[in-house]
Design a protein around this motif. Structure first.
Motif, PDB file in Angstrom:
ATOM      1  N   LEU A   1       4.271   8.394   1.893  1.00 52.63           N
ATOM      2  CA  LEU A   1       4.587   9.695   1.318  1.00 52.63           C
ATOM      3  C   LEU A   1       4.224  10.750   2.352  1.00 52.63           C
ATOM      4  N   VAL A   2       5.244  11.292   2.997  1.00 61.47           N
ATOM      5  CA  VAL A   2       5.028  12.268   4.056  1.00 61.47           C
ATOM      6  C   VAL A   2       4.793  13.626   3.397  1.00 61.47           C
ATOM      7  N   ASP A   3       3.566  14.129   3.521  1.00 63.85           N
ATOM      8  CA  ASP A   3       3.193  15.404   2.915  1.00 63.85           C
ATOM      9  C   ASP A   3       3.653  16.531   3.832  1.00 63.85           C
ATOM     10  N   VAL A   4       4.793  17.102   3.506  1.00 62.00           N
ATOM     11  CA  VAL A   4       5.384  18.127   4.362  1.00 62.00           C
ATOM     12  C   VAL A   4       4.600  19.434   4.270  1.00 62.00           C
ATOM     13  N   ILE A   5       3.970  19.680   3.138  1.00 65.32           N
ATOM     14  CA  ILE A   5       3.155  20.891   2.985  1.00 65.32           C
ATOM     15  C   ILE A   5       1.972  20.850   3.942  1.00 65.32           C
ATOM     16  N   GLU A   6       1.286  19.721   4.016  1.00 69.18           N
ATOM     17  CA  GLU A   6       0.101  19.597   4.874  1.00 69.18           C
ATOM     18  C   GLU A   6       0.483  19.282   6.316  1.00 69.18           C
ATOM     19  N   GLY A   7       1.475  18.404   6.528  1.00 70.90           N
ATOM     20  CA  GLY A   7       1.840  17.990   7.881  1.00 70.90           C
ATOM     21  C   GLY A   7       2.753  18.970   8.596  1.00 70.90           C
ATOM     22  N   GLY A   8       3.545  19.712   7.838  1.00 69.74           N
ATOM     23  CA  GLY A   8       4.371  20.767   8.396  1.00 69.74           C
ATOM     24  C   GLY A   8       5.393  20.293   9.421  1.00 69.74           C
TER      25      GLY A   8
ATOM     26  N   HIS B   1       1.649  21.748  -5.280  1.00 73.80           N
ATOM     27  CA  HIS B   1       0.212  21.697  -5.552  1.00 73.80           C
ATOM     28  C   HIS B   1      -0.478  20.650  -4.680  1.00 73.80           C
ATOM     29  N   ARG B   2      -1.661  21.006  -4.192  1.00 72.69           N
ATOM     30  CA  ARG B   2      -2.485  20.099  -3.393  1.00 72.69           C
ATOM     31  C   ARG B   2      -3.937  20.194  -3.869  1.00 72.69           C
ATOM     32  N   PRO B   3      -4.684  19.089  -3.856  1.00 72.55           N
ATOM     33  CA  PRO B   3      -4.253  17.761  -3.402  1.00 72.55           C
ATOM     34  C   PRO B   3      -3.240  17.142  -4.359  1.00 72.55           C
ATOM     35  N   LEU B   4      -2.519  16.155  -3.839  1.00 71.71           N
ATOM     36  CA  LEU B   4      -1.529  15.469  -4.653  1.00 71.71           C
ATOM     37  C   LEU B   4      -2.200  14.801  -5.847  1.00 71.71           C
ATOM     38  N   SER B   5      -1.679  15.035  -7.032  1.00 68.47           N
ATOM     39  CA  SER B   5      -2.223  14.389  -8.226  1.00 68.47           C
ATOM     40  C   SER B   5      -1.714  12.954  -8.305  1.00 68.47           C
ATOM     41  N   GLU B   6      -2.373  12.164  -9.148  1.00 65.06           N
ATOM     42  CA  GLU B   6      -1.933  10.781  -9.327  1.00 65.06           C
ATOM     43  C   GLU B   6      -0.521  10.723  -9.905  1.00 65.06           C
TER      44      GLU B   6
ATOM     45  N   PRO C   1       0.825  -1.221   0.000  1.00 64.63           N
ATOM     46  CA  PRO C   1       0.000   0.000   0.000  1.00 64.63           C
ATOM     47  C   PRO C   1       0.856   1.266   0.000  1.00 64.63           C
ATOM     48  N   ILE C   2       0.291   2.319  -0.577  1.00 62.13           N
ATOM     49  CA  ILE C   2       0.896   3.656  -0.542  1.00 62.13           C
ATOM     50  C   ILE C   2       0.056   4.504   0.403  1.00 62.13           C
ATOM     51  N   HIS C   3       0.696   5.060   1.428  1.00 60.61           N
ATOM     52  CA  HIS C   3      -0.012   5.877   2.412  1.00 60.61           C
ATOM     53  C   HIS C   3       0.428   7.334   2.283  1.00 60.61           C
ATOM     54  N   ILE C   4      -0.531   8.243   2.248  1.00 58.66           N
ATOM     55  CA  ILE C   4      -0.249   9.670   2.288  1.00 58.66           C
ATOM     56  C   ILE C   4      -0.288  10.107   3.744  1.00 58.66           C
ATOM     57  N   ILE C   5       0.808  10.661   4.232  1.00 57.94           N
ATOM     58  CA  ILE C   5       0.960  10.950   5.657  1.00 57.94           C
ATOM     59  C   ILE C   5       0.878  12.457   5.912  1.00 57.94           C
ATOM     60  N   THR C   6      -0.038  12.848   6.780  1.00 59.58           N
ATOM     61  CA  THR C   6      -0.129  14.250   7.206  1.00 59.58           C
ATOM     62  C   THR C   6      -0.054  14.381   8.725  1.00 59.58           C
ATOM     63  N   GLU C   7      -0.109  13.230   9.430  1.00 64.07           N
ATOM     64  CA  GLU C   7      -0.053  13.243  10.896  1.00 64.07           C
ATOM     65  C   GLU C   7       0.907  12.151  11.373  1.00 64.07           C
ATOM     66  N   PRO C   8       1.633  12.386  12.445  1.00 62.43           N
ATOM     67  CA  PRO C   8       2.595  11.387  12.935  1.00 62.43           C
ATOM     68  C   PRO C   8       1.973  10.028  13.225  1.00 62.43           C
ATOM     69  N   ALA C   9       0.741  10.001  13.724  1.00 66.24           N
ATOM     70  CA  ALA C   9       0.112   8.731  14.106  1.00 66.24           C
ATOM     71  C   ALA C   9      -0.084   7.792  12.917  1.00 66.24           C
ATOM     72  N   GLN C  10       0.034   8.319  11.707  1.00 67.64           N
ATOM     73  CA  GLN C  10      -0.143   7.484  10.518  1.00 67.64           C
ATOM     74  C   GLN C  10       1.126   6.708  10.156  1.00 67.64           C
ATOM     75  N   LEU C  11       2.226   6.986  10.841  1.00 65.63           N
ATOM     76  CA  LEU C  11       3.488   6.306  10.567  1.00 65.63           C
ATOM     77  C   LEU C  11       3.675   5.120  11.506  1.00 65.63           C
ATOM     78  N   PRO C  12       4.471   4.120  11.108  1.00 61.83           N
ATOM     79  CA  PRO C  12       4.682   2.938  11.962  1.00 61.83           C
ATOM     80  C   PRO C  12       5.385   3.316  13.264  1.00 61.83           C
ATOM     81  N   ILE C  13       4.977   2.692  14.344  1.00 62.02           N
ATOM     82  CA  ILE C  13       5.542   3.006  15.659  1.00 62.02           C
ATOM     83  C   ILE C  13       7.025   2.664  15.710  1.00 62.02           C
ATOM     84  N   GLU C  14       7.455   1.622  15.000  1.00 62.24           N
ATOM     85  CA  GLU C  14       8.874   1.244  15.036  1.00 62.24           C
ATOM     86  C   GLU C  14       9.737   2.285  14.314  1.00 62.24           C
ATOM     87  N   PHE C  15       9.126   3.077  13.442  1.00 61.51           N
ATOM     88  CA  PHE C  15       9.844   4.184  12.814  1.00 61.51           C
ATOM     89  C   PHE C  15       9.871   5.396  13.732  1.00 61.51           C
ATOM     90  N   LEU C  16       8.750   5.690  14.356  1.00 60.29           N
ATOM     91  CA  LEU C  16       8.662   6.860  15.235  1.00 60.29           C
ATOM     92  C   LEU C  16       9.507   6.697  16.491  1.00 60.29           C
TER      93      LEU C  16
END
Length: 351
Positions: free
Chosen positions: A97-104, A204-209, A44-59
């Motif tokens: 895909l960590v969206d730095v524009i949205e997640g800051g 540009h947002r939202p992210l295009s395909e 799967p491809i995950h679009i990340i805007t919040e830390p909780a969406q990332l794996p705990i072993e990474f955080l």
């Protein structure tokens, strides 16, 4: 009279489940990875805007759960003064895909421990500008990097091939090499054309395909290539790759304390210290060029700087249009770096 009941609102649509095909190396009976032999699996491809969406072993990196991940960054004029827009993380079972524009800052602060951790190996291709952007925009000191551009050159030298100055393999070239992937990447040129037409493409947002596909393609092969390279590198060569990777991370991240607050360079592994000769360490030297002297350093059509590169076994990098414009960065064995410094200082004195 019975009142008319309005229909309940429809449930929200589930998020679009995007997937990527990543190669899995097939081991031969001897345990090595065979050429041009891989199975593909969907992750799967995950679009990340919040830390909780990332794996705990990474955080929360730890020695008990050491990770190897692919890493890349996309942005506008990616350097200290540009804009980091997306950071891609490739795991064996997913791509984030960590969206730095949205997640800051919030999402990047959450990623900082892993990006600086020695328990997480980051596989990346040419990390210099990515490291610069992470450091100056978010205070992140990128650490424990296996740079596939460095590893490629090291393997070539290990196999007895002479490396020419400025002969750095591109990511497209690395993917095309049948020893590592054997995959064409024509979409990369499409994106280059788009970036020339619209330099703010990644904002540009939202992210295009197309943005999602391109960002994913830049990392989905990295772990496969990593396995191929690890299978080829000797212990000594692998240590050298990590040393130079650390110096690449430092390269454009100039500070006032000679990187004292950065993680230390990888020590010589115990298994190598008992050999007849101790492996020679490498350093990064930053040479200040006085105003008006850079033209002498470079020379007509680059002839002067090329002559220095051909005379010593050290990498010489310049800031170019992204800067810094008044410094030369030299990476290599101590003796070769000192030789390059002397030659460059001589060029500055030429009349």
């Amino acid at each position: 009279m019975e009142s008319i009941q309005s229909d309940p609102p429809p449930p929200p649509s589930p998020p679009l489940l995007r997937q990527a095909q990543i190669p899995i190396p097939c081991a031969t009976s001897g345990g090595s990875f065979s050429e041009n032999n891989a199975d593909f699996t969907s992750v799967p491809i995950h679009i990340i805007t919040e830390p909780a969406q990332l794996p705990i072993e990474f955080l929360e990196p730890s020695p008990q759960k050491q990770l190897v991940i692919g890493l890349d960054c996309e942005g506008v004029d990616l350097c200290r003064n540009g804009t980091l827009c997306i950071m891609q993380l490739a795991f064996a079972d997913a791509i984030y895909l960590v969206d730095v524009i949205e997640g800051g800052v919030t999402v990047m602060e959450a990623c900082k421990p892993a990006l600086e951790s020695s328990y997480v190996t980051k596989v990346i291709h040419d990390c210099k500008r990515d490291s610069e952007a992470l450091y100056f925009q978010f205070g992140i000191k990128l650490n424990n990097v296996l740079d596939t551009q460095i590893a490629y050159s090291t393997i070539e030298e290990q196999e007895g091939k002479k490396r020419l100055p400025d002969d750095y393999i591109s990511f497209v070239g690395l993917l095309a090499d049948p020893r590592y992937c054997g995959m064409s990447y024509p979409e990369k040129e499409e994106v280059r054309v788009l970036l020339r037409q619209d330099p703010s493409f990644w904002t540009h947002r939202p992210l295009s395909e197309m943005m999602i596909r391109t960002a994913t393609d830049d990392v989905r092969f990295l772990l496969y290539i990593y396995q191929k390279m690890i299978d080829k590198l000797t212990d000594l060569s692998l240590w050298r790759v990590f040393i130079r990777g650390a110096l690449y991370c430092h390269c454009f991240c100039l500070n006032n304390n000679n990187f004292a607050d950065w993680p230390p360079l990888p020590p010589i592994p115990d298994g190598l210290t008992g050999e007849d000769s101790v492996p020679q360490g490498e350093i990064l030297s930053v040479l200040d060029v006085p105003p008006g002297k850079m033209g002498r350093v470079i020379g007509r059509k680059g002839a002067s700087i090329m002559s220095v590169k051909q005379s010593c076994n050290a990498e010489i990098h310049m800031g170019g249009t992204k800067g810094p414009p008044d410094r030369v960065f030299i990476i290599g064995p101590v003796k070769e770096v000192r030789k390059a410094e002397a030659l460059l200082r001589g060029k500055m004195m030429d009349i």
